[in-house]
Design an enzyme around this catalytic site. Structure first.
Site, short mmCIF file in Angstrom:
data_model
loop_
_atom_site.label_atom_id
_atom_site.label_comp_id
_atom_site.label_asym_id
_atom_site.label_seq_id
_atom_site.Cartn_x
_atom_site.Cartn_y
_atom_site.Cartn_z
N LYS A 35 0.87 -1.18 0.07
CA LYS A 35 0.09 -0.26 0.06
C LYS A 35 1.02 1.23 -0.03
CE LYS A 35 -0.34 0.49 4.98
NZ LYS A 35 -0.82 -0.15 6.08
N ARG A 130 -5.60 0.80 18.13
CA ARG A 130 -6.08 0.94 16.90
C ARG A 130 -7.19 -0.17 16.82
NH1 ARG A 130 -2.76 1.60 11.44
NH2 ARG A 130 -3.06 -0.68 11.30
C1 PLP Z 1 0.27 -0.67 6.60
C2 PLP Z 1 0.20 -1.77 7.60
C3 PLP Z 1 1.27 -2.55 7.83
C4 PLP Z 1 2.89 -2.34 7.26
O1 PLP Z 1 3.38 -1.32 7.74
P1 PLP Z 1 4.91 -0.73 7.50
O2 PLP Z 1 5.18 0.16 8.45
O3 PLP Z 1 4.70 -0.24 6.06
O4 PLP Z 1 5.74 -1.95 7.53
C5 PLP Z 1 1.27 -3.74 8.40
N1 PLP Z 1 -0.01 -4.14 9.00
C6 PLP Z 1 -0.99 -3.22 8.78
C7 PLP Z 1 -2.45 -3.62 9.73
C8 PLP Z 1 -1.20 -2.13 8.15
O5 PLP Z 1 -2.07 -1.35 8.17
#
Ligand code: PLP
Length: 365
Positions: A35, A130
């Protein structure tokens, strides 16, 4: 020249291989999170080549693309699903993170309709506040209920998210609790869980220090594949590289005072500011701004003697007074990017993208 984002697939590949082997040596199978760079095809393709067996995103349209490209990977939805997106979720994702039994019930019905089985990872909130179930007992009961109550749902594991909202650090204690929860659920359902997911890139420092609790076997890694947010002292990870470079053109240059003249109120985003009077200094105005990069001040100039002073929607102001280079009007200036800026520049229509294929090889997608 239009603001340009250079994407280096060689570096993405090397980072992805390095992270995968580092984590696998510690019993952790990483899922690649796409993402953060908006699921750009070429970048996803490079990560798949690096050997990842699952890719994840919060946005279903990223995962739909992955399916359409036919890559041999599982797809994982990271954001707790909207009730309104369940048909698409079941259609394009193998696995999703969940916290609401009511939503899982609807996913079960939709999976039956689509004649498939959907895999669920139940999220536990370990204190970051969260997503996830907060109370341990209710968490375990819910996991058991998912296992027993839904013929078209497979409980593939449990997971947690830290650091993102409440800034709570992953520790042996909080992730140890997740590992304990996993053992308890396994006892109750009489089988192993496939996934015990201990967080995102922010959990990697724990693995670096050798403190990842036994039983945590999965992480979701986005940021580190692009390398920016986390300083990792470990020798094994010292070769992680920045894979994105942003360049923007200088549209005004010259000396100005450092403290604004007149009565001070709020800036264009509603913030109040303080200014130090450093006298007259040489500065440049760049044709890029918060619309394209988010918070300008977090950009990292390649020229270390350049300091980002700030920006508005479409302009960015940099102090070039101490630089050894003599910048001129029309020249470009380059920056490494933090997470938010990779996200925003990859999504911005105003930013031109140049994708550099892996060295010595043709583009793979
Ligand atoms: C965006 C996201 C990640 C990835 O986070 P990074 O800091 O880019 O490694 C992992 N888990 C969830 C639930 C996320 O929303």
């Amino acid at each position: 020249m239009r603001p340009t984002l250079d994407i280096d697939l060689t570096r993405i590949y090397d980072n992805a291989v390095l992270m995968k082997s580092f984590l696998q040596a510690r019993g952790i199978n990483p899922t690649a999170v796409i993402k953060g760079f908006n699921g750009i095809d070429e970048v996803v393709g490079t990560i798949v080549e690096a050997g990842y067996d699952c890719v994840a995103s919060s946005r279903l349209h990223h995962l739909r693309r992955v399916r359409e490209r036919g890559w041999p990977v599982k797809t994982l939805a990271l954001r707790i699903p909207m009730m309104s997106e369940i048909p698409e979720l079941v259609g394009v994702c193998d696995i999703s993170f969940n916290s609401q039994l009511e939503t899982i019930r609807l996913i079960n019905e939709e999976a039956a309709r689509q004649k498939t089985t959907h895999q669920v990872v139940l999220m536990r909130d370990l204190g970051d506040l969260r997503e996830g179930i907060f109370a341990a007992e209710r968490f375990i009961e819910t996991a058991v209920e998912i296992e027993r109550g839904f013929p078209n749902i497979h409980l593939s594991g449990i997971g947690s998210n830290l650091a993102c909202y409440g800034t709570v650090r992953p520790t042996p204690e909080n992730l140890g609790e997740l590992a304990d929860n996993a053992r308890e659920i396994e006892r109750a359902i009489g089988r192993k869980l496939e996934i015990v997911s201990g967080g995102a890139s922010s959990s990697v420092p724990l693995a670096v220090r050798g403190q990842m609790p036994a039983g945590i076997n999965h992480l979701r890694i986005g940021a580190i594949l692009m390398y920016h947010t986390i300083s990792l002292a470990a020798d094994e990870l010292s070769e992680l590289q920045h894979a994105f470079l942003l360049t923007a053109e200088i549209v005004e240059i010259g000396e100005k005072p450092t403290r604004p003249h007149g009565e001070l109120g709020r800036d264009c985003f509603g913030n109040t500011k303080r200014f130090e009077d450093r006298g007259l200094r040489r500065r440049a105005l760049l044709a890029i701004g918060a619309f394209d990069v988010g918070d300008c001040v977090k950009l990292m100039p390649l020229d270390e003697k350049v300091e980002v002073l700030g920006g508005s929607s479409d302009h960015m102001i940099v102090d070039i007074h101490d630089s050894e280079r003599h910048y001129r009007l029309g020249e470009i200036m380059s920056f490494r990017l933090p997470y938010q800026s990779v996200l925003m520049t990859t999504a911005s229509e105003s930013v031109h993208k140049i994708i550099h294929p892996r060295s010595g090889r043709p583009p793979q997608v």
